[in-house]
Design an enzyme around this catalytic site. Structure first.
Site, PDB file in Angstrom:
ATOM      1  N   GLY A  34      14.023   5.692  10.387  1.00 55.63           N
ATOM      2  CA  GLY A  34      13.095   6.718  10.892  1.00 55.63           C
ATOM      3  C   GLY A  34      13.438   7.103  12.317  1.00 55.63           C
ATOM      4  N   ALA A  35      14.744   7.282  12.577  1.00 51.51           N
ATOM      5  CA  ALA A  35      15.212   7.489  13.954  1.00 51.51           C
ATOM      6  C   ALA A  35      15.333   8.964  14.317  1.00 51.51           C
ATOM      7  CB  ALA A  35      16.552   6.778  14.146  1.00 51.51           C
ATOM      8  N   ASP A  63      15.915   7.616   2.065  1.00 50.51           N
ATOM      9  CA  ASP A  63      14.462   7.435   2.040  1.00 50.51           C
ATOM     10  C   ASP A  63      14.236   5.928   1.947  1.00 50.51           C
ATOM     11  OD1 ASP A  63      11.840   7.023   1.176  1.00 50.51           O
ATOM     12  OD2 ASP A  63      11.805   8.867  -0.014  1.00 50.51           O
ATOM     13  N   VAL A  64      13.560   5.341   2.937  1.00 52.36           N
ATOM     14  CA  VAL A  64      13.420   3.873   2.939  1.00 52.36           C
ATOM     15  C   VAL A  64      12.636   3.360   1.727  1.00 52.36           C
ATOM     16  CG1 VAL A  64      13.674   3.567   5.431  1.00 52.36           C
ATOM     17  CG2 VAL A  64      11.379   3.931   4.455  1.00 52.36           C
ATOM     18  N   ASN A 119      11.226   1.056  11.415  1.00 55.75           N
ATOM     19  CA  ASN A 119      10.272   1.912  12.114  1.00 55.75           C
ATOM     20  C   ASN A 119       9.684   3.022  11.242  1.00 55.75           C
ATOM     21  OD1 ASN A 119       9.325   3.636  14.615  1.00 55.75           O
ATOM     22  ND2 ASN A 119      10.709   4.943  13.433  1.00 55.75           N
ATOM     23  N   SER A 151       1.177  -1.805  13.454  1.00 51.98           N
ATOM     24  CA  SER A 151       0.233  -0.973  14.213  1.00 51.98           C
ATOM     25  C   SER A 151      -0.982  -1.836  14.559  1.00 51.98           C
ATOM     26  CB  SER A 151      -0.229   0.212  13.352  1.00 51.98           C
ATOM     27  OG  SER A 151      -1.369   0.825  13.928  1.00 51.98           O
ATOM     28  N   TYR A 171      -3.002   3.263   5.234  1.00 54.29           N
ATOM     29  CA  TYR A 171      -2.130   2.979   6.383  1.00 54.29           C
ATOM     30  C   TYR A 171      -2.389   1.569   6.922  1.00 54.29           C
ATOM     31  CZ  TYR A 171       0.063   3.819  10.966  1.00 54.29           C
ATOM     32  OH  TYR A 171       0.846   3.750  12.086  1.00 54.29           O
ATOM     33  N   ALA A 175      -3.681  -0.994   5.346  1.00 52.23           N
ATOM     34  CA  ALA A 175      -3.203  -1.992   4.374  1.00 52.23           C
ATOM     35  C   ALA A 175      -1.689  -2.146   4.473  1.00 52.23           C
ATOM     36  CB  ALA A 175      -3.598  -1.577   2.953  1.00 52.23           C
ATOM     37  N   LYS A 227       0.176  -1.631   7.089  1.00 51.92           N
ATOM     38  CA  LYS A 227       0.551  -2.276   8.356  1.00 51.92           C
ATOM     39  C   LYS A 227       0.141  -3.753   8.368  1.00 51.92           C
ATOM     40  CE  LYS A 227       2.537   1.321  10.174  1.00 51.92           C
ATOM     41  NZ  LYS A 227       3.983   1.333  10.392  1.00 51.92           N
TER      42      LYS A 227
END
Ligand code: NDP
Length: 240
Positions: A12-13, A56-57, A83, A135, A148, A150, A152
């Site tokens: 995600g750079a 796509d990760v 990331n 996060s 989100y 859950a 993290k």
């Protein structure tokens, strides 16, 4: 081994925290590979001599292929920063299956896919550093973000478990938990939401992507030899 022979990979750079982290590692002398989805933005990395890989990760086969290319190109992999992440906010009662699955797939399964692909070469090397971007919401929860939060919280559990699995091979695995960082992700908030958030930050300002990048840079550097399995907050004091 000097930093010039260290190889880093950042997912995600293409924007935000990932972009700042990749730039920081490059400035620190890492040989760098990045994963992203936006072809134009990946081209900008290529212009800096970075191995820029479209993937796509959330797709395990694409991740395996990208990691294979890093190993073919550089021959090793020393530092990995997971990331890539997305939000699809909404109250649980109105959340669609797609909102739930896409966030869990990118944010949590994405970290799993990359960790599984890089751990084997790191085990052979008997060294490595992994930093997963969680996060503060994964610690505190947040209304409107069950998916989100859950994902993290899942990253935090994955990080601690993997740290225990690989510690005997000198692989250090940590998470960072950013608070409110000024990126495209948080620019989507309304002025009112932003003001409300600022009231709860003791440093009275939002963070910059570089603030997180420098913390990650320390965790993957030679200066970190004895910190593993930790979740380190970078939040201006939000969670004090
Ligand atoms: P941005 O939206 O600015 O950037 C997200 C990056 O992730 C983009 O480069 C995006 O690429 C990439 N990405 C998204 N999905 C995928 C995918 N499936 N495969 C590969 N790459 C993908 O977000 P931030 O920089 O703000 O966030 C980065 C990380 O930090 C995230 O994990 C986020 O949850 C976390 N975080 C951010 C906070 C903040 O306040 N900003 C606070 C706490 C945590 P593309 O251009 O292709 O979309």
């Amino acid at each position: 081994m000097n930093m010039l022979s260290k190889v880093g990979l950042v997912t995600g750079a293409t924007r935000g925290i990932g972009r700042a982290t990749a730039q920081h590692l490059l400035n620190q002398g890492f040989q760098l590979a990045v994963i992203g989805r936006n072809a134009d933005l990946l081209e900008e990395w290529k212009a800096q001599g970075v191995l820029a890989l479209p993937a796509d990760v959330g797709d395990a086969s694409q991740v395996d292929q990208a990691v294979k290319m890093v190993l073919e190109h550089y021959g090793r992999i020393d530092a990995v920063v997971n990331n890539a992440g997305i939000t699809r906010d909404g109250l649980l009662m109105r959340m669609t299956d797609d909102d739930w699955e896409s966030v869990l797939n990118t944010n949590l399964t994405g970290v799993f896919n990359v960790c599984r692909a890089v751990v084997r070469p790191m085990l052979k090397q008997r060294s490595g550093k992994i930093v997963n971007v969680a996060s503060v919401v994964g610690i505190s929860g947040n209304a409107g973000q069950v998916n989100y939060a859950a994902s993290k919280a899942g990253i935090i559990g994955l990080t601690k478990s993997l740290a225990k699995e690989v510690a005997s091979r000198n692989i250090l695995v940590n998470a960072v938990a950013p608070g409110y960082i000024d990126t495209d992700m948080t620019r989507a908030l309304t002025a009112e939401q932003r003001q409300l958030m600022l009231q709860h930050i003791p440093l009275q300002r939002t963070g910059k992507p570089e603030d997180v990048a420098k913390l990650v840079g320390f965790l993957v550097s030679e200066d970190n030899q004895y910190i593993t399995g930790q979740v380190i907050r970078c939040d201006g004091g939000l969670m004090i």
